[in-house]
Design a protein around this motif. Structure first.
Motif, short mmCIF file in Angstrom:
data_model
loop_
_atom_site.label_atom_id
_atom_site.label_comp_id
_atom_site.label_asym_id
_atom_site.label_seq_id
_atom_site.Cartn_x
_atom_site.Cartn_y
_atom_site.Cartn_z
N GLY A 349 0.81 -1.21 0.00
CA GLY A 349 0.00 0.00 0.00
C GLY A 349 0.85 1.26 0.00
N ALA A 350 1.96 1.23 0.76
CA ALA A 350 2.83 2.40 0.83
C ALA A 350 3.54 2.63 -0.50
CB ALA A 350 3.86 2.21 1.95
N VAL A 351 4.01 1.54 -1.12
CA VAL A 351 4.74 1.67 -2.39
C VAL A 351 3.84 2.26 -3.48
CG1 VAL A 351 5.80 0.37 -4.28
CG2 VAL A 351 6.45 -0.11 -1.92
N VAL A 352 2.63 1.70 -3.62
CA VAL A 352 1.75 2.19 -4.68
C VAL A 352 1.31 3.63 -4.40
CG1 VAL A 352 -0.52 1.47 -3.79
CG2 VAL A 352 -0.08 1.42 -6.25
N THR A 353 1.22 3.98 -3.12
CA THR A 353 0.88 5.37 -2.77
C THR A 353 1.97 6.33 -3.25
OG1 THR A 353 -0.43 4.70 -0.84
CG2 THR A 353 0.45 6.95 -0.85
N VAL A 354 3.22 5.98 -2.98
CA VAL A 354 4.34 6.82 -3.43
C VAL A 354 4.35 6.93 -4.95
CG1 VAL A 354 6.86 6.97 -3.56
CG2 VAL A 354 5.75 6.33 -1.40
N LEU A 355 4.03 5.82 -5.63
CA LEU A 355 4.07 5.81 -7.10
C LEU A 355 2.96 6.66 -7.72
CD1 LEU A 355 4.89 2.05 -7.74
CD2 LEU A 355 6.45 4.01 -7.82
N CYS A 356 1.97 7.04 -6.94
CA CYS A 356 0.89 7.90 -7.44
C CYS A 356 1.16 9.38 -7.19
CB CYS A 356 -0.44 7.53 -6.78
SG CYS A 356 -1.10 5.91 -7.25
N THR A 357 2.26 9.69 -6.52
CA THR A 357 2.52 11.09 -6.14
C THR A 357 3.02 11.93 -7.31
OG1 THR A 357 4.77 10.50 -5.45
CG2 THR A 357 3.05 10.44 -3.75
N ALA A 358 2.93 13.23 -7.14
CA ALA A 358 3.31 14.17 -8.21
C ALA A 358 4.76 14.04 -8.66
CB ALA A 358 3.01 15.60 -7.76
N PRO A 359 5.74 13.88 -7.75
CA PRO A 359 7.13 13.76 -8.21
C PRO A 359 7.34 12.56 -9.14
CG PRO A 359 7.09 14.28 -5.88
CD PRO A 359 5.68 13.99 -6.28
N VAL A 360 6.75 11.43 -8.80
CA VAL A 360 6.88 10.24 -9.64
C VAL A 360 6.20 10.49 -10.99
CG1 VAL A 360 6.27 7.80 -9.90
CG2 VAL A 360 7.04 8.68 -7.67
N ARG A 361 5.07 11.15 -10.97
CA ARG A 361 4.36 11.43 -12.22
C ARG A 361 5.16 12.35 -13.11
NH1 ARG A 361 -0.82 13.34 -9.30
NH2 ARG A 361 -1.27 14.38 -11.27
N ARG A 362 5.87 13.31 -12.50
CA ARG A 362 6.70 14.21 -13.30
C ARG A 362 7.83 13.44 -13.99
NH1 ARG A 362 5.72 18.05 -9.15
NH2 ARG A 362 7.58 17.38 -8.00
N VAL A 363 8.40 12.48 -13.29
CA VAL A 363 9.52 11.71 -13.85
C VAL A 363 9.07 10.85 -15.02
CG1 VAL A 363 11.17 9.88 -13.37
CG2 VAL A 363 10.84 11.71 -11.70
N PHE A 364 7.90 10.22 -14.89
CA PHE A 364 7.46 9.26 -15.89
C PHE A 364 6.44 9.82 -16.88
CE2 PHE A 364 9.14 6.56 -12.55
CZ PHE A 364 9.84 5.60 -13.28
N ARG A 365 6.17 11.11 -16.79
CA ARG A 365 5.16 11.70 -17.66
C ARG A 365 5.52 11.58 -19.14
NH1 ARG A 365 3.45 16.89 -15.21
NH2 ARG A 365 2.00 15.52 -14.09
N TYR A 366 6.80 11.57 -19.42
CA TYR A 366 7.20 11.53 -20.83
C TYR A 366 6.83 10.21 -21.51
CZ TYR A 366 11.15 8.66 -19.26
OH TYR A 366 11.92 7.67 -18.72
N VAL A 367 6.58 9.15 -20.72
CA VAL A 367 6.12 7.90 -21.34
C VAL A 367 4.65 7.63 -21.04
CG1 VAL A 367 8.37 6.80 -21.37
CG2 VAL A 367 6.90 6.50 -19.37
N MET A 368 4.10 8.27 -20.01
CA MET A 368 2.70 8.04 -19.64
C MET A 368 1.76 9.07 -20.26
SD MET A 368 2.82 5.42 -17.52
CE MET A 368 1.56 5.45 -16.29
N GLU A 369 2.25 10.29 -20.43
CA GLU A 369 1.44 11.36 -21.01
C GLU A 369 2.26 12.15 -22.03
OE1 GLU A 369 -0.67 13.75 -18.08
OE2 GLU A 369 0.05 12.40 -16.52
N PRO A 370 2.87 11.50 -23.00
CA PRO A 370 3.69 12.24 -23.96
C PRO A 370 2.84 13.18 -24.82
CG PRO A 370 3.32 10.00 -24.73
CD PRO A 370 2.76 10.07 -23.34
N LYS A 371 3.37 14.35 -25.11
CA LYS A 371 2.63 15.29 -25.96
C LYS A 371 2.64 14.85 -27.42
CE LYS A 371 3.12 19.66 -25.15
NZ LYS A 371 3.69 21.01 -24.93
N MET A 372 3.84 14.48 -27.91
CA MET A 372 3.99 13.94 -29.26
C MET A 372 3.35 14.81 -30.35
SD MET A 372 3.51 9.82 -28.60
CE MET A 372 3.79 9.48 -30.34
N GLU A 373 3.46 16.11 -30.18
CA GLU A 373 2.90 17.01 -31.18
C GLU A 373 3.51 16.78 -32.56
OE1 GLU A 373 0.41 18.83 -30.74
OE2 GLU A 373 0.21 18.78 -28.56
N TRP A 374 4.77 16.31 -32.56
CA TRP A 374 5.46 16.07 -33.82
C TRP A 374 4.84 14.94 -34.63
CZ3 TRP A 374 7.05 11.06 -34.00
CH2 TRP A 374 7.18 10.39 -32.78
#
Length: 390
Positions: A349-374
């Motif tokens: 429960g603690a691990v998955v909680t940390v993985l949902c936090t904003a810092p983790v999302r910022r790190v992995f956003r490039y593969v989870m929410e890529p803009k890919m405008e190109w």
């Protein structure tokens, strides 16, 4: 799952009246975040997210992680196996139902298709490849092939969400309750069709389909029903009864039924058991999901903002669970005692909680929410608007 699925992070759509299900401004495609910087100054500000849904998504993803952490421990431990079956009866159905609810506005508009590709397809390709490479390197299976047609471990939810979303306009075209009847019929037929095979994990896609279609048909007022005191009171004996049934079923029932990934034939039972189990589990899962929703907080909690990152937690926690399993950490005897099992549960429960936090999302956003405008053509109307403004 998550945005998982689908899936999971940001979904927009009308928020139920008083805080009723998850969030901050959910986007029309639950689990498919809107591209960053896509809003123009002329657009109205995003609607406030409904805390109920973000709370529900977070709590569901915590149960998912805990359930996965129990798999290597539950053998021969009836209490843990009962808890495992009980949780598996509703945690993914609840997540899928929410994903369906936030897919109600999905259509084949270019911007929504882009979000579907960048928020679901791209993470699927990345994590399907990453999990296979991880098992090659850590799991001692160097010959494991990368196959985008055969989802491995957690990635099935992404491909399922992709297929469900693409079919949403069809379900919306047909008058209710015909879509639900068709979805249930499809799930029942899938359960007696062993030849479907493993491609795209279609058994799961089809057998979980009714939950997504139910979510599509739900309205904000339906979630208001879960706020009633009577529902919460009645949920207590129902949940207690569910735990008792799970305890009774441990030596009598194959828990693989809850995965919805095999046909009756593949589970070694007569074909007619498939449709019966599909209906029985549908009713059981919906009842337990309603009880779960009745206890989800409606107000802002310390974990409410984490509901926007559940797809991150869903896809990333698998590396920790599988890594611990591959490394033999579950082999320690003390982990198979009550205090050890409690420790593993809280740690998951603690691990998955940390993985949902904003810092983790910022790190992995490039593969989870890529803009890919190109990768995409510019929208003609947007170009015309820009030229007119110039």
């Amino acid at each position: 799952m998550f945005h998982a699925a689908s899936s999971s992070a940001r979904a927009t759509g009308p928020s139920p009246a008083p805080p009723s299900p998850p969030p901050s401004a959910q986007s029309p495609t639950e689990g498919v975040p809107a591209p960053r910087g896509s809003r123009t100054a002329a657009e109205p500000p995003a609607k406030q997210r409904d805390a109920f849904f973000d709370n529900a998504k977070y709590l569901a993803i915590v149960l998912v992680a805990m359930g996965h952490s129990w798999e290597p421990l539950k053998g021969g431990h009836r209490t843990l196996e009962a808890a495992y079956m009980f949780v598996y009866a509703f945690h993914m159905p609840a997540f899928i139902l929410i994903s369906g609810y936030f897919s109600r506005n999905f259509d084949l508009r270019p911007d929504r298709l882009k979000r579907l590709l960048t928020g679901v397809v791209v993470p699927y390709v990345v994590f399907e490849t990453a999990y296979v490479l991880f098992k090659r390197a850590i799991g001692g299976d160097p010959d494991l092939a990368i196959s985008l047609l055969d989802p491995w471990y957690l990635t099935w939810f992404l491909i399922a969400l992709f297929i469900w979303r693409l079919t949403t306009p069809i379900w919306k075209l047909v008058r209710y309750p015909i879509p639900l009847a068709i979805a249930i019929a499809i799930a029942m037929l899938a359960s007696v069709s062993p030849d479907i095979g493993d491609d795209l994990d279609l058994q799961r896609v089809l057998q979980f389909l009714p939950f997504f279609v139910i979510g599509l048909s739900m309205k904000p007022e339906h979630f208001q029903l879960f706020r009633r005191r009577a529902v919460r009171v009645l949920s207590v004996p129902v949940l207690a009864g569910g735990l008792a049934v799970a305890w009774w079923a441990v030596p009598r029932m194959n828990p693989a039924w809850f995965y919805h990934r095999d046909s009756a034939h593949e589970l070694g039972v007569p074909w007619w058991c498939g449709p019966i189990m599909v209906l029985a589990l549908l009713g059981c899962s919906l009842l337990l999901t309603a009880c779960f929703f009745s206890w989800v907080p409606r107000r802002q909690m310390w974990f409410t903002t984490l509901g926007a990152g559940t797809l991150y937690g869903y896809l990333l926690h698998g590396f920790f669970v599988k890594g611990a399993d591959y490394r033999g950490w579950y082999d320690h005897g003390w982990l198979h005692r009550p205090l050890g099992e409690l420790f593993v549960t809280l740690l998951a429960g603690a691990v998955v909680t940390v993985l949902c936090t904003a810092p983790v999302r910022r790190v992995f956003r490039y593969v989870m929410e890529p803009k890919m405008e190109w990768a995409f053509k510019r929208d003609a109307s947007a170009l015309a608007h820009e030229r007119a403004g110039a």
